[in-house]
Design a protein around this motif. Structure first.
Motif, PDB file in Angstrom:
ATOM      1  N   TRP A 216       0.814  -1.218   0.000  1.00  0.00           N
ATOM      2  CA  TRP A 216       0.000   0.000   0.000  1.00  0.00           C
ATOM      3  C   TRP A 216       0.843   1.262   0.000  1.00  0.00           C
ATOM      4  N   GLU A 217       2.144   1.087  -0.212  1.00  0.00           N
ATOM      5  CA  GLU A 217       3.070   2.210  -0.396  1.00  0.00           C
ATOM      6  C   GLU A 217       2.994   3.218   0.752  1.00  0.00           C
ATOM      7  N   ASN A 218       2.945   2.684   1.971  1.00  0.00           N
ATOM      8  CA  ASN A 218       2.947   3.573   3.133  1.00  0.00           C
ATOM      9  C   ASN A 218       4.248   3.485   3.918  1.00  0.00           C
ATOM     10  N   GLY A 219       5.201   2.671   3.445  1.00  0.00           N
ATOM     11  CA  GLY A 219       6.506   2.586   4.083  1.00  0.00           C
ATOM     12  C   GLY A 219       6.518   1.895   5.422  1.00  0.00           C
ATOM     13  N   VAL A 220       5.415   1.271   5.808  1.00  0.00           N
ATOM     14  CA  VAL A 220       5.307   0.671   7.137  1.00  0.00           C
ATOM     15  C   VAL A 220       5.070  -0.829   7.072  1.00  0.00           C
ATOM     16  N   ASP A 221       4.147  -1.269   6.234  1.00  0.00           N
ATOM     17  CA  ASP A 221       3.671  -2.651   6.264  1.00  0.00           C
ATOM     18  C   ASP A 221       4.781  -3.676   6.075  1.00  0.00           C
ATOM     19  N   GLY A 222       4.768  -4.687   6.957  1.00  0.00           N
ATOM     20  CA  GLY A 222       5.690  -5.803   6.841  1.00  0.00           C
ATOM     21  C   GLY A 222       7.076  -5.553   7.369  1.00  0.00           C
ATOM     22  N   LYS A 223       7.346  -4.368   7.890  1.00  0.00           N
ATOM     23  CA  LYS A 223       8.681  -4.043   8.400  1.00  0.00           C
ATOM     24  C   LYS A 223       8.701  -4.213   9.917  1.00  0.00           C
ATOM     25  N   TYR A 224       9.643  -5.028  10.396  1.00  0.00           N
ATOM     26  CA  TYR A 224       9.734  -5.328  11.820  1.00  0.00           C
ATOM     27  C   TYR A 224      10.777  -4.439  12.498  1.00  0.00           C
ATOM     28  N   ALA A 225      10.418  -3.955  13.658  1.00  0.00           N
ATOM     29  CA  ALA A 225      11.361  -3.259  14.541  1.00  0.00           C
ATOM     30  C   ALA A 225      11.085  -3.748  15.955  1.00  0.00           C
ATOM     31  N   TYR A 226      12.134  -4.231  16.626  1.00  0.00           N
ATOM     32  CA  TYR A 226      12.010  -4.764  17.984  1.00  0.00           C
ATOM     33  C   TYR A 226      10.969  -5.886  18.061  1.00  0.00           C
ATOM     34  N   GLY A 227      10.889  -6.670  16.994  1.00  0.00           N
ATOM     35  CA  GLY A 227      10.018  -7.830  16.990  1.00  0.00           C
ATOM     36  C   GLY A 227       8.565  -7.547  16.681  1.00  0.00           C
ATOM     37  N   VAL A 228       8.235  -6.295  16.345  1.00  0.00           N
ATOM     38  CA  VAL A 228       6.849  -5.925  16.055  1.00  0.00           C
ATOM     39  C   VAL A 228       6.783  -5.292  14.675  1.00  0.00           C
TER      40      VAL A 228
END
Length: 674
Positions: free
Chosen positions: A550-562
């Motif tokens: 969805w081109e929001n730069g967030v989905d599917g990217k993990y940081a600190y296990g979340v």
């Protein structure tokens, strides 16, 4: 985050001084100029108090306007002037064009918003706490500091009954003060109520329907007569001449949906006779992921729904197993576990919907092929283990149906009442629904779990002996925990200190670090048939997915296990918006009366003013959105019945595109269930 950052800067250890100095030097010259201009403007305003401070630089002298324009600061100052002015003469309710009072108001607050009072105290708390708040006031802090475990004894419920523990009686506070502020000046509904007063409302026109947010919805009626009381109170308001307008926030929207399903099962047509409009504010209509992580492993991301004391409980002397037990005891939390299964939330096997990640993935180094992390499988595992997994026997689990089902026109199953994918809206063609919520904020959506994770602490590191506050290490694989402990062996005095290990299901004490290491090595070599009991979020896991559907730069990217997705920082976008933009529009099964539903999204545009750490007037995060100036302006129009300009959608996110994907899957599932 403002107060937390300030505390970190003030109390950071040794090296913190250098960090503070570096941070101070890093402040841009531009914002130094900005500070000077604001001070100058404030002094000018102080000397000219007969001139109203407006939410615009237009009210400033021409020389200042030229200066701001030359330095590209006009837009920034305009936003901050709005924040300064808010609370003086720029409240929406005081605007010359503000509407006038018309419909009575019903407010249903969100999770943790309602104060909780002690009506019967355990001896550890004492009779002097009678009718003081164990939650939501300064007396809460007093109880925590006096005796942490005693406070927990009153807050936690008996998980088997879902009600107060023996010898304790805690009930929701009542009246407008029950959810106006949370501990001192941390406002909740106070700003909205003040604006209602501005346009002519007083206490007799507003019913703040507080409830014990810990308790499962069916037990609210069984123990407190909550829904029967709500029905009578609303009828009393409506008897004065106008239908009521309902404002629900967060889990309050789930409570309200449960209520209208409940009341229609007993008195068909009641909603159409009594309710003019429903403003669904940041409603978690399809649940949230934070409570799921709490139920699985006693953990939550810092943005989860339990408010300021979730992180606190994770930091002190409670095992994860004990924290999970507390969460399991709270039947209200069970109402906002995610609904709709993989049809709504997707999976690797069935295809993605809003984000390219299963709800749970496991560390690739582990042999966890039988542990599948999609929502359907997670819920199935709970049901399969009825004899071994106590959660499946508790009201927090058994009180609700969470799957997609064709609605029953007879409303015969109360477990469905809180699920908009299993219960239809009432036959209320004259009611309007307005969905108002924030977007553009990373919101927890999926978790990376590891198995056989442990954490440790020095067993003699007691900060408050009478309440056993202990600081734990982070959860890590056994091998990493052994390496961490080995780092202390060179100091003989430290090596002799006793160590406490939390291995997921229990605590175990060792006389010294060498003995703790030996115990962990023995544990490491033992087979464990119940790996899932050791599940912990891998806080060291970071990734950058190449998928960004969805081109929001967030989905599917993990940081600190979340992994995050779009939302309002607590509730994912799908839960906030799908039923509003698609579910209640695309399916007559869910909205047989054709109730008009309108959606308005708010971008998160917080003020940069240091004086307003909560970001008014443009904040749109989950809690603070109820103080958003534009949202309050809209709510005033709704309660006044002047909704013409709100009867259209304003959508910034990808919810309609995501919704189309979900609706296609929902249609197939409903057709298969026909």
């Amino acid at each position: 985050r403002g107060p937390g950052l300030a505390l970190q800067l003030c109390f950071a250890p040794a090296a913190g001084a250098r960090r503070r100095a570096t941070l101070a030097m890093a402040i841009s010259t531009r914002y130094v100029f900005l500070a000077i201009v604001v001070i100058f403007a404030a002094r000018w305003y102080q000397k000219n108090q007969d001139i109203q401070l407006r939410m615009s630089t237009d009210a400033l002298p021409s020389r200042i306007q030229l200066f701001l324009t030359a330095h590209n600061l006009t837009q920034v100052i305009d936003g901050n002037l709005a924040a300064i002015g808010y609370g003086n003469t720029t409240r929406p309710g005081l605007h010359p064009d503000a509407p006038k009072k018309r419909h009575p108001i019903v407010i249903v607050p969100g999770l943790t918003s309602c104060g909780l009072e002690v009506w019967k105290a355990h001896p550890c708390l004492g009779d002097e706490f009678f009718r003081l708040r164990i939650w939501g006031d300064v007396s809460m802090a007093q109880a925590i500091l006096n005796n942490w475990t005693c406070w927990l004894h009153h807050i936690a419920l008996d998980p088997r009954t879902g009600l107060d523990r023996e010898g304790v009686r805690v009930r929701a506070a009542t009246g407008l003060k029950s959810a106006d502020y949370f501990v001192g000046s941390y406002w909740l509904w106070a700003r909205a109520i003040q604006n209602f007063a501005d346009i002519g409302y007083d206490e007799k026109d507003i019913f703040l329907a507080c409830y014990d947010w810990r308790v499962a919805f069916p037990l609210l009626e069984e123990r407190d007569g909550y829904f029967s009381g709500m029905q009578l109170d609303i009828e009393r308001l409506v008897a004065r001449g106008e239908k009521a307008v309902v404002l629900s926030h967060s889990m309050g929207s789930n409570v309200w949906f449960y209520f209208i399903s409940w009341v229609e099962s007993k008195s068909p047509g009641w909603v159409d006779r009594n309710i003019e409009s429903w403003a669904n504010i940041a409603g978690s209509m399809l649940g949230a992921m934070g409570p799921l992580a709490a139920f699985l492993s006693g953990e939550m991301d810092a943005t989860a729904a339990l408010g300021p004391f979730g992180p606190l409980m994770e930091s002190f002397a409670l095992t994860f197993d004990a924290m999970r037990d507390i969460y399991w005891s709270m039947g209200g939390l069970g109402a906002i576990l995610p609904m709709g299964g993989t049809t709504v939330w997707g999976s690797e096997a069935t295809g993605w919907t809003d984000t390219p990640a299963d709800v749970i993935t496991f560390d690739s180094s582990l042999n966890a092929s039988d542990l599948k992390g999609d929502l359907d499988n997670i819920y199935a595992k709970v049901q399969e283990k009825k004899d071994k997994m106590l959660l499946s026997q508790f009201p927090s689990w058994t009180s609700y149906s969470r799957e997609l089902q064709r609605p029953d026109p007879n409303r015969s199953d109360p477990r469905r009442f809180g699920n908009p994918l299993a219960t239809a809206l009432p036959n209320a063609p004259n009611m309007k629904i307005f969905c108002l919520y924030g977007v553009d904020q990373p919101t927890e959506r999926a978790y990376r779990y590891g198995l056989r994770q442990v954490r440790w602490s020095f067993a003699d590191s007691v900060l408050m002996p009478e309440t056993r506050f202990l600081h734990w290490s982070g959860s890590r694989p056994i091998e990493d925990t052994i390496k961490s402990l080995e780092g202390y062996l060179s100091d003989l005095a430290v090596a002799k200190r006793p160590v406490r290990i939390d291995n997921g299901g229990s605590e175990k004490d060792f006389e010294s670090i060498p003995k703790a290491i030996a115990g962990l090595e023995k544990l490491l070599n033992q087979p464990d048939p119940h790996l899932q009991d050791w599940m912990r979020i891998v806080t060291g896991h970071h990734s950058n997915s190449t998928e960004d559907p969805w081109e929001n730069g967030v989905d599917g990217k993990y940081a600190y296990g979340v992994a995050k997705t779009d939302g309002d920082s607590t509730v994912p976008l799908v839960s906030l918006g799908y039923m509003c933009t698609n579910g209640w529009r695309d399916f007559k099964e869910f909205n047989p009366a054709g109730i008009k539903v309108y959606t308005k999204e708010f971008r998160h545009e917080p003020s940069r003013m240091v004086s307003d750490t909560r970001g008014l007037p443009g904040t749109a995060n989950h809690v603070d959105v109820i103080g958003n100036t534009e949202l309050i302006t809209d709510v005033l129009k709704i309660v006044a019945g002047e909704t013409q300009d709100l009867e259209q959608d304003r959508v910034f996110s990808n919810i309609t595109r995501i919704g189309a994907v979900i609706s296609e899957r929902v249609r197939k599932a409903l057709d298969a269930d026909a």
